[in-house]
Design an enzyme around this catalytic site. Structure first.
Site: not given
Length: 481
Positions: A289, A312
């Site tokens: 993430d 991310h």
């Protein structure tokens, strides 16, 4: 004759005395002091040696001062320091075999170290310690060090998690000032059994939808604390966020290695919210993430020398969920590498929120095969049920300078999707050069209600960025914090 001899003898003795007196040098001497008793009876087996009274104790970890040129090392190796007490958890009964519950030993060592200045809780190398969900709380004497040189880990998955323990967090450090978390060891999250729990969908192998965590615990959380330092550790495979800072002020993070697999859900590397004066330096983060995520209530954050990926990217948000107010200001991201990531530099807000994101600077960023290299998304939504709303978080004063590298052509490298009613303003683009990692150039960046200036020619050109200021800017300024 006898009298004369006595007089001569007296003069000879007197002469010798005067000669020695003129050549006397000062000599230092040392008196052995009486051994002092340990102030904590529970720590007598550790036999710590307090510093001499004439010696100043080791200084506490300094608070982060905004944007220093070179981060200073706030935590000298306690094993090399003559000051402070060292409380080895094995002396309190920790087994360190990877299966025994060592929680009571860690709590006892913490209690002892908390009571003395510059106390050290030591998890030594050569051991694997298992502890359950634990809150290490203060206030404590300043200069407290939690040093992990071995391996420290939670129970292996939800089936082994004690029913009475919180499933939302594992290690919590609460109400502390001038504390350091450091060491040469590893904090292992044992996260894999949590990643496939049937709650939250996430992207699985080959693009299909897989499932993700429910109440998966964050690995390390600092809450309502100040003047913190975290450095040197390897932190890996967290069930959810690797490290969170809530309600803190004065945080210095450096030389960390944070890692989990690319498809591990919600495993943000470092998350901060309601936290001020933060420095994150010279660290490696790869996870499933956000590499670093910045939530509401954060200001004066400096990120420098960090390598992200796969991840991310570096995200501000999401902000404004459930019509809430969000305030983020004075964020600097410099000298960063982002590689093999779904996003690069991202700001994401929900419709219906209020507040502002202002004073954001991204400079000297290298991209390697990144989707959405630069993205502002004010329509962030996790389902198809989000409605259009008129209010929004006001995004202004964004600077993108010397952003170079390659992007994944699945989506345009630059995306400014700003609110219909609250435009993004004062966006500056300078020396932005983004080329396809593979395939042909995507030369149609997306802009919606975004205003700013291109100081240099940008690749790809951002013709959709509007000049000047919108007519509604006066109304938009009411969203400031």
């Amino acid at each position: 004759m006898k009298i004369v001899q006595e007089v001569v003898l007296i003069w000879m003795v007197l002469a010798l005395f005067l000669q020695n007196a003129s050549n006397v040098e000062g000599r230092y001497h040392f008196h052995k002091g009486q051994k002092k008793k340990n102030p904590d009876k529970g720590s007598s087996s550790t036999s710590p040696v307090p510093p001499p009274e004439s010696q100043d104790p080791a200084p506490p970890s300094p608070a982060y001062s905004p944007a220093p040129t070179v981060p200073s090392d706030p935590t000298p190796d306690p094993s090399r320091s003559s000051s402070g007490f060292v409380y080895d958890v094995t002396a309190f009964g920790a087994v360190g075999d990877g299966s025994a519950d060592d929680t009571p030993a860690f709590m006892a060592a913490w209690k002892a170290a908390c009571m003395v200045e510059s106390g050290v809780v030591l998890a030594p190398s050569g051991y694997t310690f298992t502890i359950t969900s634990t809150i290490f709380s203060g206030p404590c004497k300043p200069g407290l060090v939690f040093q992990v040189d071995g391996v420290l880990m939670p129970p292996n998955g939800p089936d082994c998690w004690p029913k009475a323990d919180s499933k939302k967090q594992w290690l919590v450090f609460y109400r502390l000032d001038s504390m350091t978390l450091t060491g040469k060891g590893t904090i292992e999250g044992n996260g894999e059994p949590w990643w496939d729990l049937p709650c939250k969908p996430h992207r699985g192998p080959n693009g299909q939808t897989a499932r993700g965590p429910c109440d998966s615990p964050a690995l390390i959380r600092f809450f309502m604390s100040s003047n913190l330092a975290v450095n040197g550790l390897r932190i890996q495979n967290s069930p959810q966020f690797h490290m969170k800072f809530d309600g803190c002020e004065g945080v210095l993070i450096e030389k960390l290695s944070i890692s989990s697999p690319k498809l591990s859900p919600n495993t943000d590397g470092i998350h901060i919210e309601n936290t001020k004066s933060v420095g994150i330096y010279n660290s490696m983060i790869s996870n499933g993430d956000d590499c670093i995520s910045i939530g509401t209530g954060c200001s004066d954050v400096n990120i420098d020398g960090v390598t992200c990926g796969p991840s991310h990217g570096i995200s501000i948000g999401s902000l404004g969920v459930h019509n809430s107010q969000a305030c983020v200001s004075n964020i600097s991201v410099r000298n960063v590498i982002i590689r093999e990531s779904d996003n690069g530099l991202r700001i994401k807000t929900w419709q219906g929120g209020s507040g502002s994101v202002t004073g954001i600077s991204f400079e000297n960023i290298q991209m390697e095969n990144v989707r959405n290299c630069i993205i502002v998304d004010q329509y962030y939504c996790l389902s198809k049920e989000c409605r259009n709303e008129t209010s929004a978080v006001y995004v202004t004063d964004l600077s993108f300078r010397n952003i170079k590298g390659t992007y994944n052509v699945i989506s345009p490298p630059i995306h400014f999707a700003c609110s219909d009613t609250v435009p993004c303003t004062n966006i500056t683009m300078s020396e932005v050069e983004l080329l396809p990692h593979e395939g042909e150039l995507v030369d149609d960046p997306f802009c919606w209600n975004a205003y700013g200036v291109q100081e240099t020619l940008t690749i790809p050109p951002i013709d959709c960025l509007q000049d000047g200021m919108p007519q509604t800017v006066a109304e938009s300024s009411a969203y400031g914090c």
